[in-house]
Design an enzyme around this catalytic site. Sequence first.
Site, PDB file in Angstrom:
ATOM      1  N   TRP A   1       0.862  -1.190   0.000  1.00 26.48           N
ATOM      2  CA  TRP A   1       0.000   0.000   0.000  1.00 26.48           C
ATOM      3  C   TRP A   1       0.902   1.245   0.000  1.00 26.48           C
ATOM      4  O   TRP A   1       1.829   1.340   0.799  1.00 26.48           O
ATOM      5  CB  TRP A   1      -0.897  -0.023   1.250  1.00 26.48           C
TER       6      TRP A   1
ATOM      7  N   ASP B   1      -0.780  -5.347   9.233  1.00 20.20           N
ATOM      8  CA  ASP B   1      -1.777  -4.389   8.791  1.00 20.20           C
ATOM      9  C   ASP B   1      -3.029  -5.204   8.457  1.00 20.20           C
ATOM     10  O   ASP B   1      -3.033  -5.991   7.508  1.00 20.20           O
ATOM     11  CB  ASP B   1      -1.265  -3.626   7.567  1.00 20.20           C
TER      12      ASP B   1
ATOM     13  N   LYS C   1     -13.422  -0.903   5.857  1.00 20.08           N
ATOM     14  CA  LYS C   1     -13.971  -1.736   4.788  1.00 20.08           C
ATOM     15  C   LYS C   1     -14.988  -2.731   5.328  1.00 20.08           C
ATOM     16  O   LYS C   1     -16.085  -2.844   4.802  1.00 20.08           O
ATOM     17  CB  LYS C   1     -12.865  -2.509   4.043  1.00 20.08           C
TER      18      LYS C   1
HETATM   19  N1  PLA Z   1      -3.859  -0.554   5.038  1.00 20.50           N
HETATM   20  C1  PLA Z   1      -4.076  -0.939   3.775  1.00 20.50           C
HETATM   21  C2  PLA Z   1      -3.375  -2.139   3.264  1.00 20.50           C
HETATM   22  C3  PLA Z   1      -4.967  -0.201   2.958  1.00 20.50           C
HETATM   23  O1  PLA Z   1      -5.165  -0.606   1.704  1.00 20.50           O
HETATM   24  C4  PLA Z   1      -5.598   0.936   3.471  1.00 20.50           C
HETATM   25  C5  PLA Z   1      -6.543   1.761   2.628  1.00 20.50           C
HETATM   26  C6  PLA Z   1      -5.350   1.271   4.817  1.00 20.50           C
HETATM   27  C7  PLA Z   1      -4.475   0.502   5.575  1.00 20.50           C
HETATM   28  C8  PLA Z   1      -5.963   2.455   5.495  1.00 20.50           C
HETATM   29  O2  PLA Z   1      -7.301   2.464   5.560  1.00 20.50           O
HETATM   30  P1  PLA Z   1      -8.100   3.285   6.684  1.00 20.50           P
HETATM   31  O3  PLA Z   1      -7.168   4.273   7.262  1.00 20.50           O
HETATM   32  O4  PLA Z   1      -9.233   3.899   5.960  1.00 20.50           O
HETATM   33  O5  PLA Z   1      -8.525   2.255   7.665  1.00 20.50           O
HETATM   34  N2  PLA Z   1      -6.283   1.787   1.242  1.00 20.50           N
HETATM   35  C9  PLA Z   1      -7.225   2.413   0.281  1.00 20.50           C
HETATM   36  C10 PLA Z   1      -7.422   3.879   0.555  1.00 20.50           C
HETATM   37  C11 PLA Z   1      -8.573   1.721   0.376  1.00 20.50           C
HETATM   38  C12 PLA Z   1      -6.359   4.840   0.076  1.00 20.50           C
HETATM   39  O6  PLA Z   1      -5.208   4.520  -0.122  1.00 20.50           O
HETATM   40  O7  PLA Z   1      -6.705   6.017  -0.084  1.00 20.50           O
HETATM   41  C13 PLA Z   1      -6.665   2.189  -1.138  1.00 20.50           C
HETATM   42  O8  PLA Z   1      -7.349   2.587  -2.102  1.00 20.50           O
HETATM   43  O9  PLA Z   1      -5.562   1.625  -1.274  1.00 20.50           O
END
Ligand code: PLA
Length: 405
Positions: free
Chosen positions: A134, A215, A251
């Site tokens: 991520w 995570d 989610k």
């Molecule tokens: N960890 C992972 C692996 C994620 O993909 C995301 C969110 C988070 C943590 C954090 O989410 P939260 O703080 O809302 O609980 N990733 C998203 C959002 C869904 C983003 O990056 O803007 C994504 O599109 O990858």
Amino acid sequence: MSSILSNVLPAPEDHVLSVIFACRDDPCPVKLNLSAGAYRTEEGKPLVLEVVRKAEQQLANDLSCDKGYLPIDGLADFNKLSAKLILGDDSHAVEENRVVTIQCLSGTGSLRVGAEFLAKHHQQRVVFVPNPTWGNHPFIFTLAGLYVEYFRYYDPQTRGLDFEGMLEDIGAAPSGAIVVLQSCAHNPTGIDPTLEQWEKIRQIVRSKGLLPFFDNAYQGFASGNLDSDAQSVRMFVADGGECFIAQSFAKNMGLYGERIGALTIVCTSQDVARKVHSQVLLVVRPMYLSPPMHGASIVTTILKNSDMYKDWTIELKGMADRIISMRQQLYEAIQARGTPGDWSHIIKQIGMFSFTGVNEKQVRWMAKEYHIYMTYDGRISIASLNSKTVPQLADAIHAAVTRLA
Ligand code: PLA
């Protein structure tokens, strides 16, 4: 007038944000945004779970609820129930009072609080994250003052896990290094280790004296079952060793904007846990004083009540199943068009995303010609698709792959 701020340089282009902005500014009425991980219904609408609406009604009718500050570490029941959700009902670590859980601002805030704590209290400052991972992981850990390195994870040749490479890189990490592992539904690849592979990862992490930091952003979204998706974490916790877990309800309860999550730190004894808890409070207080109440109250209401909990698991399974059926539909639509290449990875991958394998040139072309937006690494949010948009996407992929090989 003189300006203090005129020397501020524009931020470098952020790959994810630039896709989001490009989509926002595209006037085409049939544009399709598959760049962000946000669940949409078959009608293409954001979903508020019925059980969440019910919990909110209940809270609104409860006149004993006030709007006072929560403690620094959040709502006590929320913390207890969140720890149980990820660690299991029969967790020895919980029974032995060696688990510290604090309510944080969703998954991101939990990671950041954990990172700040480690930067202050851990001698080893190197964090290993999967390649790829991520996009926010490196920023979160670097800004906390830690040094980010990568371990091999994805093999583009097989479109699968580079398990040998992963073990080799983790095995070569310096003692005490922090290893970030996504507990299920890996973002962006959609590829998770098998349980046998997790066991080998656990052995190497423990034998090298590394610190696992899970995570856990997608519990229940991978298989549709909360316990199955927690297996990797529970395997590590069962061996009695230390472990960090960042948990998100964005989610699996659809509470994206409520910013509700938790950081759990599993310690080796109650005494250590007490000291750790006292220090985590010192990380949080100067950052945001105490966390917000509404999301925590919703989650607690649902987790506390067995009927609501059951309703939640049914709705969660419904979301996971719809994602799986979108994978199948997309795969079949691509097959039906005779698009060159093997697309079976679309149905083999797990969770919210598919790492399609289309390249940046093809992604940009699809945005221009088909008004379909995905991240430049070819990741699409499968959870944002529906039966009407699948053919639109399959047409675009077919055209992009055949024209821009
Ligand atoms: N960890 C992972 C692996 C994620 O993909 C995301 C969110 C988070 C943590 C954090 O989410 P939260 O703080 O809302 O609980 N990733 C998203 C959002 C869904 C983003 O990056 O803007 C994504 O599109 O990858």
